[in-house]
Structure formats: structure tokens, C-alpha cells
Design a protein around this motif. Structure first.
Motif, PDB file in Angstrom:
ATOM      1  N   LEU A  49       0.730  -1.189   0.081  1.00 20.26           N
ATOM      2  CA  LEU A  49      -0.071  -0.035  -0.026  1.00 20.26           C
ATOM      3  C   LEU A  49       0.881   1.378   0.104  1.00 20.26           C
ATOM      4  O   LEU A  49       0.583   2.236  -0.750  1.00 20.26           O
ATOM      5  N   THR A 102      -6.335   0.323  -2.017  1.00 24.49           N
ATOM      6  CA  THR A 102      -6.525   1.224  -0.768  1.00 24.49           C
ATOM      7  C   THR A 102      -7.581   0.539  -0.153  1.00 24.49           C
ATOM      8  O   THR A 102      -7.934   0.401   1.041  1.00 24.49           O
ATOM      9  N   TYR A 105      -7.052  -3.237   1.083  1.00 21.69           N
ATOM     10  CA  TYR A 105      -6.379  -2.916   2.216  1.00 21.69           C
ATOM     11  C   TYR A 105      -7.362  -2.465   3.552  1.00 21.69           C
ATOM     12  O   TYR A 105      -7.262  -3.208   4.468  1.00 21.69           O
TER      13      TYR A 105
END
Length: 145
Positions: A49, A102, A105
Motif C-alpha cells: 500500500l 486502498t 487494504y
């Protein structure tokens, strides 16, 4: 400064591709073996990330200072495949890919079960990686030439 940003963007891209390959392998193995989702798994996906967001920041800086970026947007550019790739497709698809990464995650962080965490990271990171790979200007990438 422009040349430095170009080289940095290419170098981070190589790191990003390696990191994503490793993260995907780790998470696929974890999913297949039904292992508990550990701190190491979380850290590996966090490194992916961070690498993606760092690439985005450098890429946005490059986009605004490059003669192939935002200053090149025009109707004529849209008729040229390489001009369109640099001015529109590469940055837009990169932003979408990093948004998917994103989201993946964040969803994995909130998931309760280990298998669900592995599956979420694997799916979203793989989608992001495929999008990134689809819009890399391979014929002009500095690391290949």
C-alpha cells in the motif's frame, strides 16, 4: 528535476511490481493453507500500500511537470495513442488501481476471518496490479531500454 522524477518513477515502479508479486504470493499461500493472518501478513500488505501511494505521489508530480502530462492534453493528443497513454490513460488507470488497492487494504483490515483477509487482499491487489501492468508504457520504460 524532471529527469530525476522520471528515474524515480521508473525505479519505484520496479519496486512496486516486485513488492506486489511477493504480497500476492504470500497471501495466496496463506489463503490456500488457511493460516492465521499474522502481523507479518498485515505488514507485507501495508508495504504494498505504501509503495503504491508513493508511486502515485511521484507520478502526480511528474504528471504536472512533464511535457507529456497535463500540458499535453488536447484533441490532437487524443488521436495519438502514445500521447493519449501519457496524458490520460496511464495516470487515470494508475489512480483507479491505487484506489482499488486502498479499498482492499481497508476492507481486509476490518475483516474478521483470516481467509477473508487473504481473499480480499489477493483480489484487490491483483486487480490493481493488472490495471497497472496494462498501462505501463513498456516500449519506452527506462529500465527496459
Amino acid at each position: 528535476m524532471y529527469t530525476g522524477f522520471k528515474h524515480l518513477h521508473s525505479t519505484i515502479a520496479l519496486v512496486l511490481l516486485i513488492v506486489f508479486a511477493v504480497v500476492l504470493v504470500i497471501h495466496i499461500i496463506g489463503y490456500m493453507t488457511s493460516a492465521d493472518y499474522s502481523k507479518g501478513h498485515r505488514v507485507s500488505s501495508l508495504i504494498g500500500l505504501i509503495a503504491a501511494h508513493l508511486q502515485l505521489l511521484v507520478g502526480l508530480g511528474l504528471y504536472f511537470m512533464s511535457p507529456l502530462g497535463i500540458s499535453n492534453l488536447s484533441g490532437e493528443t487524443m488521436k495519438d495513442s502514445m500521447g493519449r497513454l501519457y496524458a490520460l490513460e496511464h495516470p487515470l488507470i494508475g489512480i483507479i488501481a491505487i484506489a482499488l488497492i486502498t479499498v482492499g487494504y481497508s476492507r481486509a483490515k476490518r475483516a474478521a476471518a483470516s481467509r477473508q483477509k487473504y481473499a480480499t487482499i489477493t483480489v484487490f491487489y491483483a486487480l490493481g496490479l493488472v490495471l497497472i501492468l496494462s498501462r505501463i508504457p513498456w516500449q519506452t520504460w527506462a529500465l527496459i531500454n
